[in-house]
Design a protein around this motif. Sequence first.
Motif, PDB file in Angstrom:
ATOM      1  N   UNK A 177       0.812  -1.222   0.000  1.00  0.00           N
ATOM      2  CA  UNK A 177       0.000   0.000   0.000  1.00  0.00           C
ATOM      3  C   UNK A 177       0.842   1.267   0.000  1.00  0.00           C
ATOM      4  N   UNK A 178       2.155   1.132   0.132  1.00  0.00           N
ATOM      5  CA  UNK A 178       3.022   2.297   0.183  1.00  0.00           C
ATOM      6  C   UNK A 178       3.756   2.362   1.505  1.00  0.00           C
ATOM      7  N   UNK A 179       4.137   3.574   1.947  1.00  0.00           N
ATOM      8  CA  UNK A 179       4.903   3.695   3.192  1.00  0.00           C
ATOM      9  C   UNK A 179       4.072   3.296   4.405  1.00  0.00           C
ATOM     10  N   UNK A 180       4.731   2.671   5.375  1.00  0.00           N
ATOM     11  CA  UNK A 180       4.043   2.293   6.603  1.00  0.00           C
ATOM     12  C   UNK A 180       3.535   3.548   7.311  1.00  0.00           C
ATOM     13  N   UNK A 181       2.397   3.464   7.979  1.00  0.00           N
ATOM     14  CA  UNK A 181       1.848   4.641   8.665  1.00  0.00           C
ATOM     15  C   UNK A 181       2.562   4.906   9.988  1.00  0.00           C
ATOM     16  N   UNK A 182       3.425   5.905  10.019  1.00  0.00           N
ATOM     17  CA  UNK A 182       4.197   6.225  11.209  1.00  0.00           C
ATOM     18  C   UNK A 182       3.486   7.293  12.033  1.00  0.00           C
ATOM     19  N   UNK A 183       3.522   7.148  13.363  1.00  0.00           N
ATOM     20  CA  UNK A 183       2.933   8.154  14.231  1.00  0.00           C
ATOM     21  C   UNK A 183       4.030   8.908  14.976  1.00  0.00           C
ATOM     22  N   UNK A 184       3.627   9.865  15.809  1.00  0.00           N
ATOM     23  CA  UNK A 184       4.594  10.696  16.529  1.00  0.00           C
ATOM     24  C   UNK A 184       5.479   9.866  17.450  1.00  0.00           C
ATOM     25  N   UNK A 185       4.904   8.821  18.069  1.00  0.00           N
ATOM     26  CA  UNK A 185       5.687   7.977  18.970  1.00  0.00           C
ATOM     27  C   UNK A 185       6.807   7.259  18.214  1.00  0.00           C
ATOM     28  N   UNK A 208       5.028  12.599  -4.441  1.00  0.00           N
ATOM     29  CA  UNK A 208       4.311  13.638  -5.170  1.00  0.00           C
ATOM     30  C   UNK A 208       2.836  13.291  -5.363  1.00  0.00           C
ATOM     31  N   UNK A 209       2.481  12.000  -5.210  1.00  0.00           N
ATOM     32  CA  UNK A 209       1.105  11.576  -5.474  1.00  0.00           C
ATOM     33  C   UNK A 209       0.423  10.936  -4.273  1.00  0.00           C
ATOM     34  N   UNK A 210       1.197  10.345  -3.367  1.00  0.00           N
ATOM     35  CA  UNK A 210       0.631   9.735  -2.172  1.00  0.00           C
ATOM     36  C   UNK A 210       0.442  10.819  -1.109  1.00  0.00           C
ATOM     37  N   UNK A 211      -0.797  11.167  -0.840  1.00  0.00           N
ATOM     38  CA  UNK A 211      -1.097  12.323   0.006  1.00  0.00           C
ATOM     39  C   UNK A 211      -0.760  12.108   1.471  1.00  0.00           C
ATOM     40  N   UNK A 212      -0.503  10.855   1.890  1.00  0.00           N
ATOM     41  CA  UNK A 212      -0.179  10.618   3.288  1.00  0.00           C
ATOM     42  C   UNK A 212       1.274  10.935   3.618  1.00  0.00           C
ATOM     43  N   UNK A 213       2.127  10.981   2.599  1.00  0.00           N
ATOM     44  CA  UNK A 213       3.555  11.135   2.843  1.00  0.00           C
ATOM     45  C   UNK A 213       3.876  12.491   3.456  1.00  0.00           C
ATOM     46  N   UNK A 214       3.294  13.538   2.924  1.00  0.00           N
ATOM     47  CA  UNK A 214       3.625  14.879   3.407  1.00  0.00           C
ATOM     48  C   UNK A 214       3.356  15.034   4.902  1.00  0.00           C
ATOM     49  N   UNK A 215       2.214  14.514   5.363  1.00  0.00           N
ATOM     50  CA  UNK A 215       1.894  14.621   6.779  1.00  0.00           C
ATOM     51  C   UNK A 215       2.910  13.905   7.655  1.00  0.00           C
ATOM     52  N   UNK A 216       3.345  12.707   7.232  1.00  0.00           N
ATOM     53  CA  UNK A 216       4.327  11.967   8.029  1.00  0.00           C
ATOM     54  C   UNK A 216       5.686  12.647   8.007  1.00  0.00           C
TER      55      UNK A 216
END
Length: 292
Positions: A177-185, A208-216
């Motif tokens: 699905x792409x990069x693993x979902x990382x949190x602040x911890x 540039x296309x996966x919108x979750x990357x910028x937030x992480x």
Amino acid sequence: MPALPDSERLRALIAEYFGAQSRLRILRQTASFGAPVFVVDFDRGVRHYRTLGSFGPTFGAINPETPQVTEQSSMDLLYPAHLVFHYERLMSLAFALCERPVSALLLGVGGAAMWRFLRAYVPECAMTLVDADEGVVAIAKRWFYLSQPVIIDTAERFLAGNTQHFDVVLVDLYDSRGPAPFDDAFWARCLDALTPGGCMATNWADFATNKTVRGMANALQSAAQARGLDTYFVTRRGFRDNLVQYLPTGPERDAQAITGVLERFAETRRVPDRGRGILEHCIISTGFPLEI
């Protein structure tokens, strides 16, 4: 080998992508990746390559569920220690930004490209390898010369129980699905594991296309800034390659210092081609790059 859904279709996609003369070595499911992975040998002129690939969604596509061939890692069969992909060469600069790289934590093994590079060019560096997918690790050992033990665990669980410190921490964690979902911890624990004077580098694909990357990426930058540090980003112009985010903690923290650091690293470590082309045509940005 267990039966794979639409295996003949996947084989056809591999042959179309790598060429009719390519040689498929293995095609299989793995426990954690979430999609079939494969190993294929192919030629590009006089060069012979072996690639670890997978199938996943195409971010930004009309039908993102359509299987898309993705190259995860590649090896030059004549020069196995060379880093084939540009983002891998960018990631290696974390060792140039470190004052004394004698220990490293590699979160994500893939095709063991960084492991082979470090064995050849930074041999004094003791590596700790962590990967959640035992099947991928088995492929790396069978097809990509990996001979070092790997800790089979998620990066989150490993870091939660970790008490060691590392001069370099590399984060390269992906599934279908792409990069693993990382949190602040997660970012806090990465920073806790980093030796003062060390460097952390994170690989962001499809940024540039996966919108979750910028937030992480911004969360990592905020975690660094909360400790009086900062990150910066490097990618090729055009945004067609991966983005690497650096978090140096040594004296050379300024983004523009990376050019001089590369020159010294290439000379002292005898890096192939003296590092030429690693930063060529690249954007070096103190914020997440948004415009082409």
